[in-house]
Design a protein around this motif. Structure first.
Motif, mmCIF file in Angstrom:
data_model
loop_
_atom_site.group_PDB
_atom_site.id
_atom_site.type_symbol
_atom_site.label_atom_id
_atom_site.label_comp_id
_atom_site.label_asym_id
_atom_site.label_seq_id
_atom_site.Cartn_x
_atom_site.Cartn_y
_atom_site.Cartn_z
ATOM 1 N N ALA A 1 -3.229 -0.234 -5.233
ATOM 2 C CA ALA A 1 -4.378 0.406 -4.886
ATOM 3 C C ALA A 1 -5.319 -0.433 -4.203
ATOM 4 O O ALA A 1 -5.429 -1.578 -4.541
ATOM 5 N N SER B 1 0.834 -1.133 0.152
ATOM 6 C CA SER B 1 -0.085 0.037 -0.154
ATOM 7 C C SER B 1 0.856 1.288 -0.144
ATOM 8 O O SER B 1 2.009 1.068 0.273
ATOM 9 N N ASP B 2 0.221 2.526 -0.393
ATOM 10 C CA ASP B 2 1.036 3.649 -0.310
ATOM 11 C C ASP B 2 1.662 3.872 0.980
ATOM 12 O O ASP B 2 2.830 4.237 1.290
#
Ligand code: MLT
Ligand code: MN
Length: 310
Positions: A140, A113-114
């Motif tokens: 995403a 994930s980010d």
């Protein structure tokens, strides 16, 4: 699709190096029923040749050495690995430190994930994975991504989704109250699908609660590998190990009205497997009443080297 449990224990493994509690001591003394376990990681493959790791534990070197499928091909080039990709489900030490073992210039894809990628990016030690060869790819949330291993199509898609949880221990911000600064993407679950067969499974090694959204997602699933950290919320306190509940650590317990066994009761999941099992959890003892209760409820307590074919 093939799935292998590389490591079935939670952080610290079983036994844990500095733990003198009855569970770790029994495992250390190789008492019957107390099988040693390495830290939390899974491998999956569509073709049995090219593999994706779901989390990279500090025990990864040992796990690779004990798993022939993850060795360089006997007739392969001088530097070779069937490990084509790694996906991280959080930034916890037990899930990311194994990345260091994957240095030596081998190309693969790293998905997270980010939030978790930001943690990896912020720690320059991970630059031992040459950024030219190890592409860092942001996953995403809530949409399927076709998995690539470097440039190779792995024949699998992954859908990441946020689950109730907590930011990694070493990133906790005590000024942020009960959330410790936790944000969306700090703890994700994965749905891995093999489009050629339509088979899929869920992997959720860290989860604080089965809320309505997660329950709806898991309803009717063929296979779920789920957070089995603790049997009871206060077991680390009652065993005199450390003054933290499972709730404080961001983990649901197996037992009790708010536990995972009860939460899954109405979900019609065909195969339910506990992973990420802490060394305090009495269900690790093959001969315990807790193991009997877990199995009686239709769950399997995973072990290192466990294979599942879908
Ligand atoms: C957890 O699962 O809660 C973490 O791995 C704990 C830790 O960092 O030791
Ligand atoms: Mn953990």
């Amino acid at each position: 699709m093939l799935i292998k449990v590389l490591g079935s224990a939670a952080g610290g493994g079983f036994p844990q190096w500095n733990c003198n509690g009855r569970m770790s001591s029994s495992a250390r003394l190789r008492k019957p029923g107390f099988k040693a376990r390495t830290q939390s990681s899974l491998a999956a493959s569509s073709n049995g040749k090219d593999w994706v790791l779901l989390n990279a534990s500090p025990d990864l070197r040992q796990q690779i050495n004990e798993t022939a499928e993850l060795w360089p091909a006997a007739d392969g080039p001088r530097r070779d690995s069937p490990i084509r990709a790694v996906i991280l489900t959080n930034g916890d030490v037990d899930h990311i430190i194994g990345l260091i073992n994957l240095r030596e210039g081998q190309p693969f894809s790293l998905y997270a994930s980010d939030r978790v990628l930001a943690t990896v990016n912020a720690n320059s030690v991970f630059n031992v994975l040459n950024p030219e060869k190890v592409k860092r790819i942001e996953l995403a949330l809530d949409k399927p991504t076709a998995l690539k291993g470097a440039d190779m199509d792995l024949g699998l898609t992954v859908e990441a989704f946020d689950v109730p949880g907590k930011v990694a221990l070493y990133l906790e911000d005590s000024s942020k109250g009960d959330s410790f600064g936790t944000e969306t993407g700090d703890t994700i679950g994965l749905k891995v699908t093999e489009p050629s067969t339509g088979k899929s499974f869920f992997y959720i090694p860290g989860c604080a609660a089965v809320d309505a959204r997660l329950a709806a997602r898991l309803k009717g699933a063929e296979l779920v590998l789920f957070d089995g950290t603790l049997y009871t919320d206060d077991e680390m306190l009652s065993q005199g190990l450390m003054p933290k509940t499972g709730h404080r650590m961001g983990h649901i317990s197996m037992s009790g009205p708010d536990g995972s066994i009860a939460a899954f009761d109405s979900l019609d999941v065909a195969r339910k497997v506990f992973v990420h099992i802490n060394n305090s959890n009495p269900a690790l003892n093959d001969n315990s009443p807790e193991r009997k209760a877990v199995e009686g409820a239709g769950w399997v307590v995973s072990y290192d080297g466990m294979e599942i074919s879908l």
